[in-house]
Enzyme design. Sequence first.
Site, PDB file in Angstrom:
ATOM      1  N   TRP A  39     -80.662 -29.571  13.091  1.00 56.05           N
ATOM      2  CA  TRP A  39     -80.126 -29.418  14.440  1.00 56.05           C
ATOM      3  C   TRP A  39     -79.315 -28.127  14.557  1.00 56.05           C
ATOM      4  O   TRP A  39     -79.372 -27.436  15.564  1.00 56.05           O
ATOM      5  CB  TRP A  39     -79.263 -30.635  14.778  1.00 56.05           C
ATOM      6  CG  TRP A  39     -78.699 -30.644  16.156  1.00 56.05           C
ATOM      7  CD1 TRP A  39     -79.203 -30.019  17.261  1.00 56.05           C
ATOM      8  CD2 TRP A  39     -77.528 -31.335  16.593  1.00 56.05           C
ATOM      9  NE1 TRP A  39     -78.412 -30.277  18.359  1.00 56.05           N
ATOM     10  CE2 TRP A  39     -77.377 -31.084  17.978  1.00 56.05           C
ATOM     11  CE3 TRP A  39     -76.600 -32.161  15.956  1.00 56.05           C
ATOM     12  CZ2 TRP A  39     -76.326 -31.617  18.724  1.00 56.05           C
ATOM     13  CZ3 TRP A  39     -75.561 -32.695  16.695  1.00 56.05           C
ATOM     14  CH2 TRP A  39     -75.423 -32.420  18.063  1.00 56.05           C
ATOM     15  N   ASP A  43     -81.490 -40.815  19.350  1.00 54.69           N
ATOM     16  CA  ASP A  43     -80.045 -40.590  19.171  1.00 54.69           C
ATOM     17  C   ASP A  43     -79.268 -41.904  19.078  1.00 54.69           C
ATOM     18  O   ASP A  43     -78.200 -42.066  19.689  1.00 54.69           O
ATOM     19  CB  ASP A  43     -79.474 -39.733  20.305  1.00 54.69           C
ATOM     20  CG  ASP A  43     -79.946 -38.292  20.252  1.00 54.69           C
ATOM     21  OD1 ASP A  43     -80.735 -37.962  19.346  1.00 54.69           O
ATOM     22  OD2 ASP A  43     -79.528 -37.502  21.112  1.00 54.69           O
ATOM     23  N   ARG A  55     -84.572 -33.064  10.525  1.00 49.96           N
ATOM     24  CA  ARG A  55     -84.806 -31.688  10.968  1.00 49.96           C
ATOM     25  C   ARG A  55     -83.448 -31.035  11.240  1.00 49.96           C
ATOM     26  O   ARG A  55     -82.463 -31.720  11.541  1.00 49.96           O
ATOM     27  CB  ARG A  55     -85.682 -31.652  12.222  1.00 49.96           C
ATOM     28  CG  ARG A  55     -85.138 -32.400  13.428  1.00 49.96           C
ATOM     29  CD  ARG A  55     -86.040 -32.207  14.625  1.00 49.96           C
ATOM     30  NE  ARG A  55     -85.561 -32.914  15.811  1.00 49.96           N
ATOM     31  CZ  ARG A  55     -85.968 -32.657  17.046  1.00 49.96           C
ATOM     32  NH1 ARG A  55     -86.862 -31.697  17.255  1.00 49.96           N
ATOM     33  NH2 ARG A  55     -85.501 -33.338  18.073  1.00 49.96           N
ATOM     34  N   ASP A 115     -84.323 -38.299  15.927  1.00 50.39           N
ATOM     35  CA  ASP A 115     -82.951 -37.930  15.537  1.00 50.39           C
ATOM     36  C   ASP A 115     -82.025 -39.142  15.578  1.00 50.39           C
ATOM     37  O   ASP A 115     -80.898 -39.066  16.092  1.00 50.39           O
ATOM     38  CB  ASP A 115     -82.401 -36.838  16.464  1.00 50.39           C
ATOM     39  CG  ASP A 115     -83.320 -35.631  16.568  1.00 50.39           C
ATOM     40  OD1 ASP A 115     -84.065 -35.369  15.605  1.00 50.39           O
ATOM     41  OD2 ASP A 115     -83.292 -34.953  17.617  1.00 50.39           O
TER      42      ASP A 115
END
Length: 550
Positions: free
Chosen positions: A456, A365, A454, A386
């Site tokens: 979320w 993140d 991907r 991510d």
Amino acid sequence: MATPQQPLLTKTHKQNSIISFKILTFVVTLFVALFLVVFLVAPYQFEIKHSNLCKTAQDSQLCLSYVSDLISNEIVTSDSDGLSILKKFLVYSVHQMNNAIPVVRKIKNQINDIREQGALTDCLELLDLSVDLVCDSIAAIDKRSRSEHANAQSWLSGVLTNHVTCLDELDSFTKAMINGTNLDELISRAKVALAMLASVTTPNDEVLRPGLGKMPSWVSSRDRKLMESSGKDIGANAVVAKDGTGKYRTLAEAVAAAPDKSKTRYVIYVKRGTYKENVEVSSRKMNLMIIGDGMYATIITGSLNVVDGSTTFHSATLAAVGKGFILQDICIQNTAGPAKHQAVALRVGADKSVINRCRIDAYQDTLYAHSQRQFYRDSYVTGTIDFIFGNAAVVFQKCQLVARKPGKYQQNMVTAQGRTDPNQATGTSIQFCDIIASPDLKPVVKEFPTYLGRPWKKYSRTVVMESYLGGLIDPSGWAEWHGDFALKTLYYGEFMNNGPGAGTSKRVKWPGYHVITDPAEAMSFTVAKLIQGGSWLRSTDVAYVDGLYD
């Protein structure tokens, strides 16, 4: 023969009673018929009249019920046009948010858990931001122009993102406590507002201007000159230096001293050095520019993370939500490491923001492109899981997106886009970028699969185009979030990429995945289209492309 004083036909008392009964029956029947027209036919006519207002809503009946409530409460009339209904609906939504704020504050005062208190603090900040965004949207709608429509759509998209972020932060709370915040209602209203907006105004169909050598048009000519300058030559309003040669020793002090709601650019120059601090550019700090001595010279560093008790939202080393934010020639890092899970380096929710020639370093993140319109140019972003996530309308150009070696058994995900409604004007566009492996990942690249992204959220939207994809990219390209979640509703696209990881023959076969062949489809994810760059970045000498390469 009857006399002149007598009627030609005389009626008995019984006959008069029969006639009166028939008249009464007729009147009652007429009343019942009118009742049926008013209470059965009229609602149907109301639904027909306002069905277009709710035509793009995910739940059209809920949308119509909100309109009906406005009419029942005499806030609007059944003859009101769509624009009037939308504005009154937004005004009432502000009322609902203002009611939620003291409830959230009360819940916060009743708990002792630091993590939960942090989540509620985030919610209070997000609710305050949302009230301002809705008020700004009402003013924009009144102007009835295409550019203001784009503004309102961006701001209302941000409102929905704010509410969803708050709900995500409260995932550990009891259902009863969450219900008390009225978040589900606020989310429903935010979705309906976006649907109404889509039905009453015409989207901006921007005219593209060919050519390079320009910054998106929402950067003013003065900002262009500032971005062409080095920090030491810029003539800053405030200087930060660890050695005491500036007015401030920390960036946080300089930001706090900056004027509120400035109409002109306010520049903070941060001299070379490493500054250990967490900094927030609040919504009051508008048109703020922070410039350093280079992405390897001026470093702002922090280490807040979820494992040690922070929320993801609050873990950012630098967070910016003030409109018109510019960050240049600086490094923002979070050094928590992969074992600490979510640990944000930079969070941006500032509309019309520019990140230019910056380095953003972390692991999971790294970059929280939370909401609103953002543009990244010539920047270097590193991370693992991510590492570019959020629900902004964001374009990356000429950036290096670098996957690092993750923790044991982990996989790298370049993006995790968080669009929750198809009417949100949000998405992640990666254009003219390099997606490559870091030096520590290269020797073990086969042990740690790397994916472009991907989903979320349900309507996740990401496009990678005209970029170089290194051999680290798994042949399938994209990864699932959980089972078949969002695979039919997401939009993932690839267009004219190159490099050893760019082949699409073995890509996922999801309904929402697209190998884009039509340039017109790819154009929707350019600076001009996705972030309306032509309306808020003026011509500059910094290299930029508003459309596609020829």
